[in-house]
Write a protein that holds these residues in place. Structure first.
Motif, PDB file in Angstrom:
ATOM      1  N   ILE A 185       0.594   7.519   7.298  1.00 39.26           N
ATOM      2  CA  ILE A 185      -0.423   6.574   5.633  1.00 39.26           C
ATOM      3  C   ILE A 185      -1.143   8.180   5.383  1.00 39.26           C
TER       4      ILE A 185
ATOM      5  N   SER B 257       2.147   6.448  -6.731  1.00 39.68           N
ATOM      6  CA  SER B 257       1.236   7.674  -7.477  1.00 39.68           C
ATOM      7  C   SER B 257       1.307   9.335  -6.898  1.00 39.68           C
TER       8      SER B 257
ATOM      9  N   GLU C 259       2.549   1.736  -3.286  1.00 40.76           N
ATOM     10  CA  GLU C 259       2.274   2.591  -3.742  1.00 40.76           C
ATOM     11  C   GLU C 259       1.216   3.365  -4.019  1.00 40.76           C
ATOM     12  N   LEU C 260       1.173   4.323  -2.869  1.00 46.79           N
ATOM     13  CA  LEU C 260       0.688   5.215  -2.561  1.00 46.79           C
ATOM     14  C   LEU C 260       1.761   6.526  -2.763  1.00 46.79           C
ATOM     15  N   GLN C 261       2.952   5.812  -3.121  1.00 50.36           N
ATOM     16  CA  GLN C 261       4.168   6.466  -2.987  1.00 50.36           C
ATOM     17  C   GLN C 261       4.333   7.402  -4.927  1.00 50.36           C
TER      18      GLN C 261
ATOM     19  N   LYS D 295      -1.434  14.129  -1.121  1.00 55.30           N
ATOM     20  CA  LYS D 295      -1.771  13.379  -2.744  1.00 55.30           C
ATOM     21  C   LYS D 295      -2.806  14.522  -3.219  1.00 55.30           C
TER      22      LYS D 295
ATOM     23  N   LEU E 171       0.962  -1.215  -0.193  1.00 57.17           N
ATOM     24  CA  LEU E 171      -0.244   0.190   0.077  1.00 57.17           C
ATOM     25  C   LEU E 171       0.616   1.260  -0.185  1.00 57.17           C
ATOM     26  N   THR E 172       1.915   1.477   0.794  1.00 57.42           N
ATOM     27  CA  THR E 172       2.533   2.796   0.443  1.00 57.42           C
ATOM     28  C   THR E 172       3.659   2.752  -0.383  1.00 57.42           C
TER      29      THR E 172
ATOM     30  N   LYS F  19       0.447  10.917   3.732  1.00 52.22           N
ATOM     31  CA  LYS F  19       0.695  10.763   2.464  1.00 52.22           C
ATOM     32  C   LYS F  19      -0.553  10.935   1.422  1.00 52.22           C
ATOM     33  N   LEU F  20      -1.716  10.366   1.972  1.00 51.98           N
ATOM     34  CA  LEU F  20      -2.854  11.031   1.386  1.00 51.98           C
ATOM     35  C   LEU F  20      -3.680  12.310   0.996  1.00 51.98           C
TER      36      LEU F  20
END
Length: 180
Positions: free
Chosen positions: A159, A69, A65-67, A166, A62-63, A162-163
């Motif tokens: 998290i 993105s 993929e988030l990074q 984003k 997850l992290t 980071k969200l």
């Protein structure tokens, strides 16, 4: 009296043998129950460890993929800004002058546009700093997952941070796309 005493000694020995047999049977029963309980606990521990490993794998994926993105959004924003700058530059220059300059330099108009694009040192430094911050963030997540103390709230905060980043990047990108 001696016979009576011998009888009582024999009875006592029989009672002691019965007590030893009963105690032995009870100890074997307790050992068997303990072994079964221990096996059950070991199975539960294996299942729990498997779930923990799956959770760790999920959080790491997850992290990542988030990074990824967030990095893609940053790249899109930079490209959108460059496209906006190129359009402004093209408005200032007529197509004929761009073609004339390209023919004088003996390059294509696309190559000329790339030559005219100047890499901004501030932008490069910002990109490098963002990369380092992202790397530190991923290391922080990894350290949280490896820690022994309760880490759920810290993980959630990291998290969410980071969200939110984003979300801001998406807003900036959509704003740039509206203007172009």
């Amino acid at each position: 009296k001696l016979t009576n005493l011998e009888c009582k000694m024999t009875e006592t020995e029989c009672a002691m043998t019965e007590l030893e047999t009963t105690a032995s049977q009870q100890l074997h029963g307790l050992a068997k129950e303990s072994r079964q309980a221990l096996e059950t606990v070991q199975k539960q521990l294996l299942l729990s460890n498997g779930k923990v490993e799956q959770f760790m794998t999920f959080v790491k994926a997850l992290t990542r993929e988030l990074q990824h993105s967030v990095q893609e959004l940053r790249t899109k924003i930079k490209q959108a800004k460059k496209m906006g700058e190129v359009r402004v530059c093209k408005k200032g220059l007529s197509q004929e002058s761009v073609q004339l300059a390209a023919s004088i330099l003996n390059v294509s108009t696309t190559d000329l546009e790339e030559i005219l694009e100047v890499e901004d040192d501030d932008e490069t430094a910002k990109t490098k700093m963002e990369f380092e911050n992202d790397k530190e963030w991923l290391e922080y997540i990894h350290n949280l997952l490896e820690a022994q103390f309760p880490f759920a709230s810290y993980l959630m905060d990291a998290i969410l941070q980071k969200l939110n980043e984003k979300k801001k990047l998406v807003e900036e990108y959509s704003s740039l796309m509206k203007h172009t």
